[in-house]
Design an enzyme around this catalytic site. Sequence first.
Site, PDB file in Angstrom:
ATOM      1  N   SER A   1      13.401   5.126  -1.374  1.00 53.65           N
ATOM      2  CA  SER A   1      12.781   6.063  -0.565  1.00 53.65           C
ATOM      3  C   SER A   1      13.212   7.465  -0.630  1.00 53.65           C
ATOM      4  CB  SER A   1      13.092   5.421   0.958  1.00 53.65           C
ATOM      5  OG  SER A   1      12.219   6.132   2.080  1.00 53.65           O
TER       6      SER A   1
ATOM      7  N   ASP B   1       2.266  -0.312   1.205  1.00 51.77           N
ATOM      8  CA  ASP B   1       3.395   0.457   1.964  1.00 51.77           C
ATOM      9  C   ASP B   1       2.706   1.550   2.799  1.00 51.77           C
ATOM     10  OD1 ASP B   1       5.303   2.683   2.594  1.00 51.77           O
ATOM     11  OD2 ASP B   1       6.261   2.163   0.404  1.00 51.77           O
TER      12      ASP B   1
ATOM     13  N   HIS C   1       7.030  -0.942   3.026  1.00 51.17           N
ATOM     14  CA  HIS C   1       8.167  -0.161   2.840  1.00 51.17           C
ATOM     15  C   HIS C   1       9.488  -0.579   2.960  1.00 51.17           C
ATOM     16  CE1 HIS C   1       9.528   3.869   1.990  1.00 51.17           C
ATOM     17  NE2 HIS C   1      10.405   3.985   2.810  1.00 51.17           N
TER      18      HIS C   1
END
Length: 290
Positions: A172, A237, A266
Site C-alpha cells: 500500500s 480493491d 485492499h
Amino acid sequence: MSGMNGFSLADICCLLCCPPIPSRIAAKLAFVPPEPSYTIVTKEDGTQELVLTERAEWQFNDRELSFIDCFTTRSSRGNKVACMMVRPVKNPLFTILFSHGNAVDLGQMSSFYVGLGTRLNCNIFSYDYSGYGASSGRPSERNIYADIEAAWNALRTRFGVSTDKIVLYGQSIGTVPTIDLASRYEVRAVILHSPLASGLRVACPDTKKTWCFDVFPSIEKIAHVQAPTLIIHGTEDEVIDFSAGLQLYERCPKPVDPLWVEGAGHNDIELYAVYLDRLKSFLEKDLANK
C-alpha cells in the site's frame, strides 16, 4: 491506506489549491499513524529492547520474541527511525526489507513478520515511518523517502547484508518508498503489494497524466526499477483501484507474472492461499532463473 478513497472533484480542488503544497496533500491523503503499540527501551548496557503493548496483539511466545532485534537510527532529515530485524530461520534465502501499510506500526506487524519469514525462509527487516511507532518527526513524502534510506543503510552496515540478498517489499503506502529506493539502488528483487500509481490517481483512478502537484509519483519512477518485480493486487480493491496495479505492471521494465487476486480487497489478500504460494514461487523459482 484507509482514508484515501472516495474524494469528489470538489475535495480534490480543495486539497490542491492556494497554492498546492505536495507535502500537505500527502499528509491529508495518506498518513494515519496509529497509537504506538510498542516502545524501544535502552538498557543499562546500552543495548535496546522491544517492549510490546496489548495493541500489538502478539501471537507467539518468548521464543519467537527472541527472533526480533529492535533499534533506532537517524535519517538524513534528522528523524529517529525505529527498525526491526526478524530472524526466524538459520539460513535465510533472502532478507526482505518490508515497508508496511498505513495505520499500523512495527509492533502490530511483528507477529505477521515472524509468520511470513518462517514460511518464506527469509529474514524480515522493517522500519516505522516518521511519526509512526517509536520513530520521531511527522509523516511526509520527503520523510518516508529518507526513512527507507536510513533503514537500507542500517541493514547494509549493521547486518552486513549484500544487495543481491535484499528483496524490497512494499504494501500500500509502503510501495511509495519501495519504488523510490528501487529506482536508485540495485536490489535482488521488488514486491509491490496493492501499490498506488500516484496520490492523485488514488483519488481519481481515471487520471492519465502526472501533474506537477501530484504526490507519490510511483508511476514515473517505476521505469527506473531494474530488478525483477512482482506486483500483487486485489481485483476488488476498494481503496487503491485495481487499475493502479495494471498501470505499474505495464510500465515496469522487468515484471514477472503478476498475482491478480480475484475478489480480494485492499486488506485481505494475505488470507488467500495464492498469496503465499506466489511469494514462495517468486523467491524460490523466478529469482533462481534471473
